[in-house]
Design a protein around this motif. Structure first.
Motif, PDB file in Angstrom:
ATOM      1  N   GLY A  67      19.644 -62.517  -9.197  1.00  0.00           N
ATOM      2  CA  GLY A  67      19.758 -61.383  -8.296  1.00  0.00           C
ATOM      3  C   GLY A  67      21.169 -61.310  -7.742  1.00  0.00           C
ATOM      4  O   GLY A  67      21.935 -62.281  -7.834  1.00  0.00           O
ATOM      5  N   PRO A  68      21.550 -60.197  -7.119  1.00  0.00           N
ATOM      6  CA  PRO A  68      22.928 -60.008  -6.657  1.00  0.00           C
ATOM      7  C   PRO A  68      23.360 -60.995  -5.573  1.00  0.00           C
ATOM      8  O   PRO A  68      24.538 -61.322  -5.481  1.00  0.00           O
ATOM      9  CB  PRO A  68      22.950 -58.573  -6.134  1.00  0.00           C
ATOM     10  CG  PRO A  68      21.536 -58.218  -5.911  1.00  0.00           C
ATOM     11  CD  PRO A  68      20.716 -59.038  -6.860  1.00  0.00           C
ATOM     12  N   ASP A  69      22.444 -61.492  -4.770  1.00  0.00           N
ATOM     13  CA  ASP A  69      22.804 -62.422  -3.701  1.00  0.00           C
ATOM     14  C   ASP A  69      22.233 -63.816  -3.923  1.00  0.00           C
ATOM     15  O   ASP A  69      22.224 -64.638  -3.015  1.00  0.00           O
ATOM     16  CB  ASP A  69      22.319 -61.875  -2.348  1.00  0.00           C
ATOM     17  CG  ASP A  69      22.969 -60.543  -2.021  1.00  0.00           C
ATOM     18  OD1 ASP A  69      24.194 -60.420  -2.250  1.00  0.00           O
ATOM     19  OD2 ASP A  69      22.262 -59.630  -1.569  1.00  0.00           O
ATOM     20  N   GLN A  70      21.760 -64.062  -5.120  1.00  0.00           N
ATOM     21  CA  GLN A  70      21.150 -65.358  -5.418  1.00  0.00           C
ATOM     22  C   GLN A  70      22.236 -66.415  -5.615  1.00  0.00           C
ATOM     23  O   GLN A  70      23.190 -66.194  -6.358  1.00  0.00           O
ATOM     24  CB  GLN A  70      20.308 -65.249  -6.683  1.00  0.00           C
ATOM     25  CG  GLN A  70      19.597 -66.520  -7.059  1.00  0.00           C
ATOM     26  CD  GLN A  70      18.702 -66.321  -8.270  1.00  0.00           C
ATOM     27  OE1 GLN A  70      18.318 -65.196  -8.592  1.00  0.00           O
ATOM     28  NE2 GLN A  70      18.385 -67.397  -8.944  1.00  0.00           N
ATOM     29  N   PRO A  71      22.118 -67.572  -4.971  1.00  0.00           N
ATOM     30  CA  PRO A  71      23.108 -68.621  -5.179  1.00  0.00           C
ATOM     31  C   PRO A  71      22.963 -69.223  -6.574  1.00  0.00           C
ATOM     32  O   PRO A  71      21.849 -69.360  -7.092  1.00  0.00           O
ATOM     33  CB  PRO A  71      22.779 -69.656  -4.098  1.00  0.00           C
ATOM     34  CG  PRO A  71      21.388 -69.373  -3.667  1.00  0.00           C
ATOM     35  CD  PRO A  71      21.115 -67.935  -3.986  1.00  0.00           C
ATOM     36  N   VAL A  84      23.608 -60.347 -13.696  1.00  0.00           N
ATOM     37  CA  VAL A  84      23.213 -59.985 -12.336  1.00  0.00           C
ATOM     38  C   VAL A  84      22.374 -58.722 -12.413  1.00  0.00           C
ATOM     39  O   VAL A  84      22.826 -57.694 -12.937  1.00  0.00           O
ATOM     40  CB  VAL A  84      24.446 -59.769 -11.431  1.00  0.00           C
ATOM     41  CG1 VAL A  84      24.015 -59.365 -10.034  1.00  0.00           C
ATOM     42  CG2 VAL A  84      25.312 -61.021 -11.390  1.00  0.00           C
ATOM     43  N   ARG A  86      19.993 -55.934 -10.321  1.00  0.00           N
ATOM     44  CA  ARG A  86      19.628 -55.329  -9.029  1.00  0.00           C
ATOM     45  C   ARG A  86      18.653 -54.190  -9.321  1.00  0.00           C
ATOM     46  O   ARG A  86      18.929 -53.330 -10.159  1.00  0.00           O
ATOM     47  CB  ARG A  86      20.867 -54.785  -8.319  1.00  0.00           C
ATOM     48  CG  ARG A  86      20.551 -54.180  -6.937  1.00  0.00           C
ATOM     49  CD  ARG A  86      21.759 -53.504  -6.310  1.00  0.00           C
ATOM     50  NE  ARG A  86      22.906 -54.360  -6.186  1.00  0.00           N
ATOM     51  CZ  ARG A  86      23.219 -55.083  -5.089  1.00  0.00           C
ATOM     52  NH1 ARG A  86      22.435 -55.044  -4.040  1.00  0.00           N
ATOM     53  NH2 ARG A  86      24.312 -55.814  -5.071  1.00  0.00           N
TER      54      ARG A  86
END
Length: 96
Positions: A67-71, A84, A86
């Motif tokens: 995902g876009p904010d996944q570490p 990535v 979304r």
């Protein structure tokens, strides 16, 4: 005692300098990076379709879909692509 400390210090300094030679970075034509120009055609599609297409490209051995904010880990692997996604659509593809 001082002589022992000097010997230990010199031994530690010598071992710090004697490192194994590092593996040279692969040339761009060897891994994921050689396919970067074709990533644009996968943008907007599904993560699964991108994974399938990327794994079919020579030199890419693993694909992670995130995902876009996944570490994610920051270790660089020349044979890995990161997709990535979304809202169910591929937003970006990078190598490493």
């Amino acid at each position: 005692m001082i002589r022992h400390a000097i010997v230990v210090t010199l031994a530690l300094a010598a071992s710090a300098c004697a490192q194994a030679p590092s593996t040279p970075a692969p040339a761009p034509e060897e891994g994921c990076a050689r396919h970067a120009a074709s990533f644009d055609r996968l943008l907007g599609g599904s993560g699964d379709a991108a994974r399938t297409a990327l794994l079919a490209m020579p030199g890419i051995k693993s694909v992670r879909v995130v995902g876009p904010d996944q570490p994610v880990t920051m270790d660089y692997r020349h044979d890995r692509a990161t997709v990535v996604v979304r809202d169910g659509k591929v937003e970006k593809i990078t190598c490493g």
